[in-house]
Scaffold this motif. Structure first.
Motif, PDB file in Angstrom:
ATOM      1  N   SER A 113      11.576  22.599  30.504  1.00 28.07           N
ATOM      2  CA  SER A 113      11.264  21.220  30.844  1.00 28.07           C
ATOM      3  C   SER A 113      10.229  21.204  31.962  1.00 28.07           C
ATOM      4  O   SER A 113      10.471  21.699  33.058  1.00 28.07           O
ATOM      5  N   LEU A 157      17.704  16.252  27.623  1.00 33.77           N
ATOM      6  CA  LEU A 157      17.900  17.237  28.692  1.00 33.77           C
ATOM      7  C   LEU A 157      19.371  17.587  28.793  1.00 33.77           C
ATOM      8  O   LEU A 157      19.748  18.757  28.930  1.00 33.77           O
ATOM      9  N   LEU A 166      18.547  25.202  29.148  1.00 29.25           N
ATOM     10  CA  LEU A 166      17.514  24.406  29.806  1.00 29.25           C
ATOM     11  C   LEU A 166      17.038  25.041  31.100  1.00 29.25           C
ATOM     12  O   LEU A 166      17.841  25.497  31.910  1.00 29.25           O
ATOM     13  N   SER A 168      14.134  24.100  34.215  1.00 28.74           N
ATOM     14  CA  SER A 168      13.149  23.129  34.704  1.00 28.74           C
ATOM     15  C   SER A 168      12.063  23.830  35.491  1.00 28.74           C
ATOM     16  O   SER A 168      12.350  24.701  36.305  1.00 28.74           O
TER      17      SER A 168
END
Ligand code: ADP
Length: 197
Positions: A113, A157, A166, A168
């Motif tokens: 992300s 998310l 995930l 970031s």
């Protein structure tokens, strides 16, 4: 096989980073935006169906996106893996992708992300609007695309966080620095896959 999802709002640099990932890891770049824009350019049946949604900054219906992507992906069934860029954008798309990949025992490995502040997104897209030649790069539609992202795509998310896939990345740093961090994340998940049974 390595499957990477590159996730982020419009203007976050998904396309730029996807190209760098593809080059380094030898993967196939699947950008649904690019694929759909190409259908419009070629004036195909799909292209005619999706043009209005794209020009209006709305998401193209799931079934059209899924079908189009599926046919592209099977062309490259023997590849080293994929970078999904701009896909999935809804929970239905994410669930369908999971089912498609699980059937072949090649799950999504990592979801990256890219995080960028909203005013910076807007600035970047307005800045590139003239050169991009994209019919959806104008002030009103850019604002709408950011809103659509927040309401329909951001919930993903949580979906991938629950799957522990995930990661970031700060997308406000220079392009190469962002890419270093992305590479590190991909290497980490790749090693994890090799170590775990
Ligand atoms: P950006 O991330 O800058 O909005 P994209 O090229 O990824 O650019 O997408 C452009 C447009 O194409 C979107 O606004 C949407 O209309 C359509 N689109 C692309 N990918 C999808 C998708 N996965 N689901 C629905 N619509 C999509």
């Amino acid at each position: 096989m390595l499957n990477v999802i590159i996730f982020g709002p419009p203007g976050s640099g998904k396309g730029t980073q996807s190209e760098k990932i593809v080059e380094k890891y030898g993967l196939i770049h699947l950008s649904t935006g690019e694929i759909l824009r190409n259908e419009i350019k070629e004036k195909t049946t799909i292209g005619c169906k999706v043009k209005e949604y794209i020009d209006d900054g709305m998401l193209v219906p799931d079934e059209i996106v899924l079908k189009t992507l599926y046919f592209k992906a099977i062309e490259y069934a023997d590849s080293a893996g994929f970078v999904f860029d701009g896909f999935p954008r809804t929970i239905v798309q994410a669930e369908t992708l999971d089912k498609m990949l699980e059937k072949r025992d090649i799950p999504v490995d990592v979801v990256i992300s890219i995080e960028v502040a909203e005013d910076e997104l807007f600035k970047r897209m307005m800045g590139r609007a003239e050169d991009s030649g994209r019919s959806d790069d104008n002030e009103e539609i850019i604002k709408k695309r950011i809103e659509v992202y927040k309401s329909q795509t951001l919930p993903l998310l949580d979906y991938y966080n629950k799957q522990e896939k995930l990661i970031s990345i700060n997308g406000m740093e220079p392009v190469n620095r962002v890419f270093e961090n992305i590479s590190r994340a991909i290497d980490f998940y790749q090693n994890k896959k090799e170590i775990l049974p």
